[in-house]
Design an enzyme around this catalytic site. Sequence first.
Site, PDB file in Angstrom:
ATOM      1  N   GLU A 107      10.078  -8.521  -5.021  1.00 42.87           N
ATOM      2  CA  GLU A 107      10.834  -8.337  -3.776  1.00 42.87           C
ATOM      3  C   GLU A 107      11.462  -9.635  -3.271  1.00 42.87           C
ATOM      4  O   GLU A 107      12.583  -9.641  -2.755  1.00 42.87           O
ATOM      5  CB  GLU A 107       9.928  -7.739  -2.696  1.00 42.87           C
ATOM      6  N   HIS A 144       1.276   2.119   2.183  1.00 41.64           N
ATOM      7  CA  HIS A 144       2.493   2.898   1.992  1.00 41.64           C
ATOM      8  C   HIS A 144       2.887   3.642   3.269  1.00 41.64           C
ATOM      9  O   HIS A 144       3.729   4.536   3.219  1.00 41.64           O
ATOM     10  CB  HIS A 144       2.311   3.931   0.875  1.00 41.64           C
TER      11      HIS A 144
END
Length: 667
Positions: free
Chosen positions: A406, A473
Amino acid sequence: MSKTMSLFNIDYNIKGLDESRLIELYKNMLKPRMIEEKMLILLRQGKISKWFSGIGQEAISVGVTMAMDKNEYMLPMHRNLGVFTTREIPLHRLFAQWQGKASGFTKGRDRSFHFGTQEYKIVGMISHLGPQLGVADGIALASKLKSKNEVTAVFTGEGGTSEGDFHEALNVASVWGLPVMFCVENNGYGLSTPTNEQYNCKDIADRAIGYGMESHIIDGNNIIEVYTRVNEIAESIRETPRPVLLEFKTFRMRGHEEASGTKYVPQDLMDSWAKKDPVVNFQSFLKEKGLLTDTEEVSIKENILKEINDNLDIAYNEEAIIPNKTNELNDVYQSFVYEEFNFNYEAKEIRLIDAISDGLKQSMQQHNDLVIMGQDIAEYGGVFKITDGFVEAFGKDRVRNTPICESAIVETAMGLSIAGVKSVVEMQFADFVTSGFNPVVNYLAKSHYRWNQNADVVLRMPCGGGVAAGPFHSQTNEAWFTKTPGLKVVYPAFPFDAKGLLATAINDPNPVLFFEHKGLYRSIRQEVPADYYTLPFGKASILKEGEDVTIIAYGAAVHWALETLEQNPTINADVLDLRTLQPLDTDAIYASVKKTGRAIILHEDSLFGGIASDISALIMEQCFEYLDAPVKRVASMETPIPFINQLEEQYLAKGRFETDLKDLLAY
């Protein structure tokens, strides 16, 4: 003879180089050396605040810069003054930068070499050393997409190669075949930490093997070797785009910065490297070859010294910066004039996920060089299938699967922006942005304020609970970013808003975090125009009007509020869907609260430090005399979000809102 041993054991092979180029190499090394010597005097006199010396490393900066074309980007570090001077930046602007004057490159907002300039195709570093490596990837990607046959050169030190960004950037560059020269100045010490405590391989160049990448080791004190070998490598990269790792062996003759000194360096090591001084050795070589006389040497130094002193006078005579709040605030973001794209009334009922997919697809058509990047977004279509079919429509160049890195991908997006290309990055889950947090809050957010370079990047952030996905998540982490000046934060609750706001986010030249609640993806449907259209930032949507209380929410919390009102039809409330959190529609908030006299703020994030706290404070400051009750905040529990349904339901604010709302009305 073309190969001659000079006085101090540096071997120069000048075959193919004419006299004028040799003298140019010498002058270009001498100038940063003389500037540094002057700066060290000024530092002791308190006329500049800090200095990171590159004395002894000039050959690297000068040799690499002279091997580059002037239209090719360079990303230097603290000790690369020779990059700036060889690119012929006016010295008075450099001096003004170091003195914090307005004619510098950061208007007094950042110091030393923490700046960039599009005019000279230089992108300066930030103190978190690693991010510029990924930024170089983005610039190189833009060059490759535009078939420019250009090289990007990025510098780091041996200490910086220990950062994760280094490994991510090299991996991305290798996988994508990007034309980048990763220039590692191995100067012996990362501040005071020697190389044997930084890495355990023989040479940093060995690391290229793991990335399937070409590498070279170059004598960083030999200006001829640096220039000729880098020139040859750069030409080869222009013809066959690929990344190359270059390790320059050199030494730092002064402290990391002047205050730290060099007491930790053994004296015999200092003495041995002093004999390899790149400027002194090359000067002696030129004299031995009859290419430089004592008289010419004196004349060159006199001219450089005059240039230094004349430009110092210009910088000294410039007025000190007068603080101006308006100027400071206006420069946080690049100016953006919202352009409204209207739609006709042909519409169809679609889900939130479809609206986002349509909006992204139409923006790809609207901006024919827009690049989207993310894990599994190409053939697979993304884990939520938002980009399903995009590869067939737009091709692999513009719809790019990324490695799981990322940080490097956010940095690559920044590099694309520097090169004039828009991008959208999908965080597979908003939680994963933590792996790229540094470039978001320290690079994207601060670049325009620091040196007038915008970050034309949208980060898509699938977020939120209610789907039993657990602590990694399911977070709604918007508050990490609403407090960071320079970022814009969008958080729609309905398909119509999502499509229009996404188009605006992509049009906006500033960094935008676009939050998409996973629990709403397939559960919320709405009539949405088929056309491309935009919606303005900073405008809340008034979903219901009433006199009893103002309910302020965004994302899934909007639907929780509406459901509660459906179950309590006697409550007459204003319901404000904020839609964007930065900018925030304070006018709509104040107008509603002044009308109702009561305010309750509902969000899915945990309470302490959430945006409800700031909104509550704003209401107290601006509407206190209108209030009939304390402002109420309702949020999720002060725990990580749990996995199993019964614990998640207990965690979420949804189950507590009705009770808290009735308590407020009864106050």
